[in-house]
Scaffold this motif. Structure first.
Motif, PDB file in Angstrom:
ATOM      1  N   ILE A   5       0.905  -1.119   0.319  1.00  0.00           N
ATOM      2  CA  ILE A   5       0.217   0.038  -0.091  1.00  0.00           C
ATOM      3  C   ILE A   5       0.856   0.976   0.085  1.00  0.00           C
ATOM      4  CG2 ILE A   5      -1.862   1.246   1.093  1.00  0.00           C
ATOM      5  CD1 ILE A   5      -2.865  -1.252   2.205  1.00  0.00           C
ATOM      6  N   LEU A   6       0.660   2.079  -0.724  1.00  0.00           N
ATOM      7  CA  LEU A   6       0.889   3.569  -0.891  1.00  0.00           C
ATOM      8  C   LEU A   6       0.654   4.239  -0.021  1.00  0.00           C
ATOM      9  CD1 LEU A   6       3.311   5.311  -1.286  1.00  0.00           C
ATOM     10  CD2 LEU A   6       2.440   5.376  -4.073  1.00  0.00           C
ATOM     11  N   LEU A   7       0.885   5.080   1.317  1.00  0.00           N
ATOM     12  CA  LEU A   7       0.072   6.450   1.544  1.00  0.00           C
ATOM     13  C   LEU A   7       0.475   8.106   0.893  1.00  0.00           C
ATOM     14  CD1 LEU A   7      -0.094   5.699   4.983  1.00  0.00           C
ATOM     15  CD2 LEU A   7      -1.602   4.567   3.136  1.00  0.00           C
ATOM     16  N   VAL A   8      -0.527   8.507   0.210  1.00  0.00           N
ATOM     17  CA  VAL A   8      -0.263  10.004   0.378  1.00  0.00           C
ATOM     18  C   VAL A   8      -0.907  11.053   0.283  1.00  0.00           C
ATOM     19  CG1 VAL A   8       0.970  11.109  -1.960  1.00  0.00           C
ATOM     20  CG2 VAL A   8       0.024   8.361  -2.296  1.00  0.00           C
ATOM     21  N   TYR A  20       1.417   3.420  10.692  1.00  0.00           N
ATOM     22  CA  TYR A  20       1.772   2.791  11.940  1.00  0.00           C
ATOM     23  C   TYR A  20       0.201   1.697  11.755  1.00  0.00           C
ATOM     24  CZ  TYR A  20       0.826   1.036  15.940  1.00  0.00           C
ATOM     25  OH  TYR A  20       0.882   0.593  18.109  1.00  0.00           O
ATOM     26  N   ASN A  21      -1.291   1.868  11.682  1.00  0.00           N
ATOM     27  CA  ASN A  21      -2.274   1.085  11.989  1.00  0.00           C
ATOM     28  C   ASN A  21      -2.639   0.048  10.324  1.00  0.00           C
ATOM     29  OD1 ASN A  21      -4.531   1.740  13.945  1.00  0.00           O
ATOM     30  ND2 ASN A  21      -3.333   3.614  13.446  1.00  0.00           N
ATOM     31  N   LEU A  22      -1.597   0.611   9.302  1.00  0.00           N
ATOM     32  CA  LEU A  22      -1.951  -0.277   7.948  1.00  0.00           C
ATOM     33  C   LEU A  22      -0.554  -1.724   8.404  1.00  0.00           C
ATOM     34  CD1 LEU A  22      -2.763   1.673   5.147  1.00  0.00           C
ATOM     35  CD2 LEU A  22      -4.169  -0.037   6.674  1.00  0.00           C
ATOM     36  N   VAL A  23       0.392  -0.902   9.166  1.00  0.00           N
ATOM     37  CA  VAL A  23       1.271  -2.205   8.781  1.00  0.00           C
ATOM     38  C   VAL A  23       0.906  -2.979  10.106  1.00  0.00           C
ATOM     39  CG1 VAL A  23       3.840  -2.270  10.656  1.00  0.00           C
ATOM     40  CG2 VAL A  23       3.339  -0.345   8.590  1.00  0.00           C
ATOM     41  N   LYS A  24       0.286  -2.315  11.274  1.00  0.00           N
ATOM     42  CA  LYS A  24       0.382  -3.140  12.236  1.00  0.00           C
ATOM     43  C   LYS A  24      -1.282  -4.451  12.135  1.00  0.00           C
ATOM     44  CE  LYS A  24      -2.121  -1.201  15.628  1.00  0.00           C
ATOM     45  NZ  LYS A  24      -2.692  -0.901  17.117  1.00  0.00           N
ATOM     46  N   GLU A  25      -1.914  -4.322  10.346  1.00  0.00           N
ATOM     47  CA  GLU A  25      -2.555  -5.170  10.145  1.00  0.00           C
ATOM     48  C   GLU A  25      -2.135  -6.563   8.671  1.00  0.00           C
ATOM     49  OE1 GLU A  25      -5.564  -5.625  10.493  1.00  0.00           O
ATOM     50  OE2 GLU A  25      -6.135  -4.118  12.452  1.00  0.00           O
ATOM     51  N   GLY A  26      -0.705  -5.857   8.547  1.00  0.00           N
ATOM     52  CA  GLY A  26       0.305  -7.174   8.184  1.00  0.00           C
ATOM     53  C   GLY A  26       0.077  -6.568   6.780  1.00  0.00           C
ATOM     54  N   TYR A  27       0.151  -4.918   6.260  1.00  0.00           N
ATOM     55  CA  TYR A  27       0.726  -4.854   5.078  1.00  0.00           C
ATOM     56  C   TYR A  27       1.906  -3.796   5.068  1.00  0.00           C
ATOM     57  CZ  TYR A  27      -4.676  -4.969   4.617  1.00  0.00           C
ATOM     58  OH  TYR A  27      -6.007  -5.297   4.192  1.00  0.00           O
ATOM     59  N   GLU A  28       2.318  -4.207   3.717  1.00  0.00           N
ATOM     60  CA  GLU A  28       3.718  -2.894   3.426  1.00  0.00           C
ATOM     61  C   GLU A  28       3.213  -2.525   3.288  1.00  0.00           C
ATOM     62  OE1 GLU A  28       7.338  -3.700  -0.250  1.00  0.00           O
ATOM     63  OE2 GLU A  28       6.386  -5.655   1.398  1.00  0.00           O
ATOM     64  N   VAL A  29       3.600  -0.544   3.486  1.00  0.00           N
ATOM     65  CA  VAL A  29       3.405   0.434   3.575  1.00  0.00           C
ATOM     66  C   VAL A  29       4.023   1.343   2.943  1.00  0.00           C
ATOM     67  CG1 VAL A  29       1.919   2.615   4.177  1.00  0.00           C
ATOM     68  CG2 VAL A  29       1.408   0.088   4.995  1.00  0.00           C
ATOM     69  N   SER A  30       4.494   2.287   2.068  1.00  0.00           N
ATOM     70  CA  SER A  30       5.022   3.483   1.642  1.00  0.00           C
ATOM     71  C   SER A  30       4.905   3.831   1.701  1.00  0.00           C
ATOM     72  CB  SER A  30       5.729   2.837   0.770  1.00  0.00           C
ATOM     73  OG  SER A  30       6.467   1.565   0.175  1.00  0.00           O
ATOM     74  N   THR A  31       5.314   5.736   1.936  1.00  0.00           N
ATOM     75  CA  THR A  31       4.624   7.031   2.047  1.00  0.00           C
ATOM     76  C   THR A  31       4.864   7.853   0.746  1.00  0.00           C
ATOM     77  OG1 THR A  31       6.012   7.343   3.740  1.00  0.00           O
ATOM     78  CG2 THR A  31       4.150   6.615   4.117  1.00  0.00           C
ATOM     79  N   ALA A  32       4.851   8.968   0.347  1.00  0.00           N
ATOM     80  CA  ALA A  32       4.576   9.894  -0.320  1.00  0.00           C
ATOM     81  C   ALA A  32       3.930  10.935   0.343  1.00  0.00           C
ATOM     82  CB  ALA A  32       4.693   9.942  -1.634  1.00  0.00           C
TER      83      ALA A  32
END
Length: 230
Positions: A5-8, A20-32
């Protein structure tokens, strides 16, 4: 199964909270923090889902979504607007440029996670990478080794060259694994007390490190600092 998942969003606090919450759910998260950066990261990490703000610098949400839909490598990526602009016209504009869904802020985290889960169920399971079972030993590719002479980091078999400040920041955090390092100490030891830097400088460097070495190693303690988890 692990989905990317990419958060922008240009608001760092929102990015960190959702990440933080999405990583807790087991997702691989990047941000921009803006649309141009989002487009660059998306073409590199090929996310399954992009959560996209509408109002951003450089490229707004509409421009970014249009650019994503014009990028062949991102044809299968779902785009969901997450914006404070909830008027019908804004939502229609989002769908017109190819959004898969439109969510309005503020939104309860449980509802956001639920919507994300529902959207990702549309993706064939073969498109996702497996998640390690709880308590399992980390794979060798997850280990971090620092080489101070060459300013490089080795993640398993991959060797990553880091800019000087990113390397100094990671070296400081790694020196005391599991220990909370305050933002004030980071500013003093990495940038020096005589150098004036913006409030978001650390956040930007932390985000770039996470994109290079993985999300789980650097933990944010909101409003206080960061700690390294080996």
């Amino acid at each position: 199964m692990k989905y990317r998942i990419l958060l922008v969003d240009d608001e760092v606090d929102i990015l960190e909270f959702i990440r933080y919450n999405l990583v807790k759910e087991g997702y691989e998260v990047s941000t921009a923090c803006d649309g141009a950066e989002a487009l660059r990261i998306a073409t590199e990490c090929r996310p399954h889902l992009i959560l996209l703000d509408m109002m951003m610098p450089v490229m707004d949400g509409i421009q970014t979504c249009r650019a994503i839909r014009q990028t062949p490598a991102l044809n299968d990526t779902m785009v969901v607007f997450l914006s404070a602009l909830g008027e019908e016209e804004q939502q229609l504009n989002g769908f017109d440029v190819g959004a898969d869904d439109y969510l309005t802020k503020p939104i309860k985290m449980k509802l956001l996670v639920s919507r994300v889960q529902a959207l990702l169920k549309r993706i064939p399971s073969a498109a996702a990478t497996p998640v390690a079972e709880p308590g399992a030993e980390p794979a060798p590719t997850d280990r971090i080794e620092i080489d101070g002479t060459s300013h490089t980091v080795r993640c398993g078999t991959e060797r990553i060259a880091l800019p000087r400040k990113e390397f100094a920041l990671l070296e400081l955090l790694c020196a005391s694994p599991g220990t909370l390092i305050s933002r004030e100490r980071i500013y003093a030891e990495v940038w020096g007390s005589e150098v004036i830097v913006g409030d978001r400088t650390i956040d930007v460097h932390i985000r770039k490190l996470r994109q290079k070495i993985g999300e789980r190693h650097i933990v944010t303690v909101k409003g206080i600092g960061y700690r390294f988890e080996p």
